[in-house]
Design a protein around this motif. Structure first.
Motif, PDB file in Angstrom:
ATOM      1  N   GLN A  86      -6.126  -3.404  -3.142  1.00  0.00           N
ATOM      2  CA  GLN A  86      -5.271  -3.883  -3.088  1.00  0.00           C
ATOM      3  C   GLN A  86      -4.071  -3.586  -4.633  1.00  0.00           C
ATOM      4  O   GLN A  86      -4.739  -2.970  -5.551  1.00  0.00           O
ATOM      5  N   SER A  87      -3.143  -3.398  -3.983  1.00  0.00           N
ATOM      6  CA  SER A  87      -2.062  -3.079  -5.045  1.00  0.00           C
ATOM      7  C   SER A  87      -2.311  -1.855  -5.466  1.00  0.00           C
ATOM      8  O   SER A  87      -1.177  -1.383  -6.641  1.00  0.00           O
ATOM      9  N   ALA A  88      -2.908  -0.560  -4.897  1.00  0.00           N
ATOM     10  CA  ALA A  88      -3.072   0.016  -5.309  1.00  0.00           C
ATOM     11  C   ALA A  88      -1.669   1.840  -4.895  1.00  0.00           C
ATOM     12  O   ALA A  88      -1.634   0.884  -3.719  1.00  0.00           O
ATOM     13  N   ARG A  89      -2.171   2.879  -6.159  1.00  0.00           N
ATOM     14  CA  ARG A  89      -1.286   3.492  -5.305  1.00  0.00           C
ATOM     15  C   ARG A  89      -1.608   4.836  -4.822  1.00  0.00           C
ATOM     16  O   ARG A  89      -2.333   5.437  -5.731  1.00  0.00           O
ATOM     17  N   ILE A  90      -1.574   5.170  -3.549  1.00  0.00           N
ATOM     18  CA  ILE A  90      -2.194   6.217  -2.530  1.00  0.00           C
ATOM     19  C   ILE A  90      -1.445   6.506  -1.960  1.00  0.00           C
ATOM     20  O   ILE A  90      -1.562   7.338  -1.100  1.00  0.00           O
ATOM     21  N   ASN A  91      -0.731   6.921  -2.719  1.00  0.00           N
ATOM     22  CA  ASN A  91       0.784   8.127  -2.646  1.00  0.00           C
ATOM     23  C   ASN A  91       0.470   9.366  -2.440  1.00  0.00           C
ATOM     24  O   ASN A  91      -0.155   9.656  -2.634  1.00  0.00           O
ATOM     25  N   ASN A  92       1.237  10.283  -1.070  1.00  0.00           N
ATOM     26  CA  ASN A  92       0.434  11.524  -0.388  1.00  0.00           C
ATOM     27  C   ASN A  92      -1.645  11.517  -1.044  1.00  0.00           C
ATOM     28  O   ASN A  92      -1.159  13.199  -1.043  1.00  0.00           O
ATOM     29  N   VAL A  93      -1.593  10.838   0.298  1.00  0.00           N
ATOM     30  CA  VAL A  93      -3.427  10.520  -0.334  1.00  0.00           C
ATOM     31  C   VAL A  93      -4.523  11.194   1.188  1.00  0.00           C
ATOM     32  O   VAL A  93      -3.090  11.053   2.483  1.00  0.00           O
ATOM     33  N   ASN A  94      -4.404  12.272   1.342  1.00  0.00           N
ATOM     34  CA  ASN A  94      -5.532  12.519   2.477  1.00  0.00           C
ATOM     35  C   ASN A  94      -6.814  11.926   2.776  1.00  0.00           C
ATOM     36  O   ASN A  94      -7.519  11.722   2.160  1.00  0.00           O
ATOM     37  N   PHE A  95      -5.941  11.040   3.599  1.00  0.00           N
ATOM     38  CA  PHE A  95      -7.416   9.843   4.578  1.00  0.00           C
ATOM     39  C   PHE A  95      -7.514   9.930   5.679  1.00  0.00           C
ATOM     40  O   PHE A  95      -8.241   9.027   6.337  1.00  0.00           O
ATOM     41  N   LYS A  96      -7.331  12.004   5.891  1.00  0.00           N
ATOM     42  CA  LYS A  96      -7.601  11.294   7.530  1.00  0.00           C
ATOM     43  C   LYS A  96      -9.243  12.174   7.816  1.00  0.00           C
ATOM     44  O   LYS A  96      -9.843  11.906   6.869  1.00  0.00           O
ATOM     45  N   ASP A  97      -9.248  10.929   9.382  1.00  0.00           N
ATOM     46  CA  ASP A  97     -10.698  10.907   9.438  1.00  0.00           C
ATOM     47  C   ASP A  97     -11.660  10.077   8.026  1.00  0.00           C
ATOM     48  O   ASP A  97     -12.514   9.624   9.032  1.00  0.00           O
ATOM     49  N   ALA A  98     -10.684   8.870   7.812  1.00  0.00           N
ATOM     50  CA  ALA A  98     -11.361   7.709   6.598  1.00  0.00           C
ATOM     51  C   ALA A  98     -11.629   6.986   7.446  1.00  0.00           C
ATOM     52  O   ALA A  98     -10.942   6.788   8.195  1.00  0.00           O
ATOM     53  N   ASN A  99     -12.678   6.412   7.130  1.00  0.00           N
ATOM     54  CA  ASN A  99     -13.148   4.899   7.226  1.00  0.00           C
ATOM     55  C   ASN A  99     -12.913   3.744   6.611  1.00  0.00           C
ATOM     56  O   ASN A  99     -13.389   3.756   5.206  1.00  0.00           O
ATOM     57  N   LEU A 100     -12.175   3.313   6.613  1.00  0.00           N
ATOM     58  CA  LEU A 100     -11.855   2.136   5.623  1.00  0.00           C
ATOM     59  C   LEU A 100     -11.780   0.927   6.925  1.00  0.00           C
ATOM     60  O   LEU A 100     -10.599  -0.360   6.496  1.00  0.00           O
ATOM     61  N   GLU A 101     -12.476   0.343   7.402  1.00  0.00           N
ATOM     62  CA  GLU A 101     -12.483  -0.562   8.355  1.00  0.00           C
ATOM     63  C   GLU A 101     -12.586  -1.768   7.658  1.00  0.00           C
ATOM     64  O   GLU A 101     -13.774  -1.688   6.829  1.00  0.00           O
ATOM     65  N   GLY A 102     -12.013  -3.183   8.160  1.00  0.00           N
ATOM     66  CA  GLY A 102     -12.328  -4.583   6.701  1.00  0.00           C
ATOM     67  C   GLY A 102     -11.652  -4.191   5.431  1.00  0.00           C
ATOM     68  O   GLY A 102     -12.019  -5.095   4.826  1.00  0.00           O
ATOM     69  N   VAL A 103     -11.160  -3.050   5.203  1.00  0.00           N
ATOM     70  CA  VAL A 103     -10.991  -2.677   3.642  1.00  0.00           C
ATOM     71  C   VAL A 103      -9.997  -3.690   3.129  1.00  0.00           C
ATOM     72  O   VAL A 103      -8.832  -4.149   3.992  1.00  0.00           O
ATOM     73  N   VAL A 104      -9.210  -4.348   2.266  1.00  0.00           N
ATOM     74  CA  VAL A 104      -8.110  -4.670   1.653  1.00  0.00           C
ATOM     75  C   VAL A 104      -6.906  -3.986   1.179  1.00  0.00           C
ATOM     76  O   VAL A 104      -7.397  -3.314   0.035  1.00  0.00           O
ATOM     77  N   LEU A 105      -6.040  -3.866   1.817  1.00  0.00           N
ATOM     78  CA  LEU A 105      -5.141  -2.648   1.125  1.00  0.00           C
ATOM     79  C   LEU A 105      -3.521  -3.294   0.996  1.00  0.00           C
ATOM     80  O   LEU A 105      -2.795  -2.943   1.474  1.00  0.00           O
TER      81      LEU A 105
END
Length: 269
Positions: A86-105
């Motif tokens: 939540q409220s994280a700054r994740i600009n230009n991050v490579n999340f390719k094929d990452a598992n973020l199921e159920g995560v609060v963003l």
């Protein structure tokens, strides 16, 4: 559109305060943001730091990365289900094929990030900023998607059963809903999705699957729905000014097509 932009500006002002960043003049759109500042370009952690934090979790513990600057990291392929962003700054991050199921963003800044093939089933994306990001093939099934995907590439993505609609009972924080202005959504699936009042002006939805989607009062002006499957889709009050709706699949099975807004201004050829 104005209420949404006002809320984005207010949200960013709050983030500035939380992060103790220098004050800045905040416009009602993102052109007033200094996205070249360290808060938007640097990272205060490494991938190894996150892996270590996850390894130390016990029981139902969650690694809280709320408000953290993680810009530019390579987090591809990681299992991040036990994180909170939540409220994280994740600009230009490579999340390719990452598992973020159920995560609060919620309220996270993910400008120009790569979420190709990422799993976001059931995740919470309230006021999340994905402007200019690549989300091709990402899975948002059953997620809460009141996020901004303006100018993003979201081809072949899955939004089945997702809630992209505006909360019309609570407008105290502005009209927050899925916003896909000028986004590429070709081939994406929205089966059974709640897309009431969704913003998709100038978006490309060529070959998209809108089966049983609720598009009540959706803003589809100048969008391209060529070859979109609209079986059972509810178009009650949807604005199709200058939209291409001449070549739809199963158009005879769409609901409330006679109640389109600005249908006389749509493109049928």
């Amino acid at each position: 559109m104005v209420p949404m932009l006002k809320f984005i500006a207010a949200s960013y002002a709050a983030i500035l305060t939380m992060a103790s960043l220098p004050p800045a003049v905040v416009a009602q759109d993102m052109t007033g943001l200094d996205t070249s500042s360290p808060a938007f370009t640097k990272s205060e952690m490494t991938r190894a730091d996150i892996e270590s934090g996850l390894a130390k979790l016990r029981g139902a513990e969650v690694l809280d990365l709320s408000g953290k600057s993680l810009n530019g990291l390579d987090l591809s392929g990681m299992d991040l289900r036990r994180t909170k962003l939540q409220s994280a700054r994740i600009n230009n991050v490579n999340f390719k094929d990452a598992n973020l199921e159920g995560v609060v963003l919620d309220q996270a800044w993910a400008l120009k990030s790569n979420l190709t093939g990422a799993k976001l089933k059931g995740s919470s994306l309230f006021a999340t900023q994905f402007g200019g990001s690549k989300l091709d093939g990402a899975d948002f099934s059953n997620a809460h998607v009141a996020a901004d995907f303006s100018n993003a590439s979201v081809t072949g993505a899955k939004f089945d059963g997702a809630n992209l609609s505006a909360d019309e009972k609570n407008q105290s924080m502005g009209l927050m809903r899925g916003a896909f202005k000028s986004a590429n959504l070709d081939g994406s699936s929205f089966k059974g999705a709640n897309m009431a009042r969704v913003m998709m002006e100038y978006a490309s939805l060529r070959g998209a699957d809108l089966t049983n989607a609720n598009l009540r009062k959706a803003e589809l002006a100048a969008s391209d729905l060529t070859d979109a499957n609209v079986r059972g889709a509810n178009f009650d009050g949807a604005d199709v000014d200058s939209a291409r709706i001449g070549h739809l699949i199963n158009a005879n099975e769409a609901k409330n097509f006679d109640k389109l807004k600005n249908a006389d201004r749509s493109v049928r050829d």
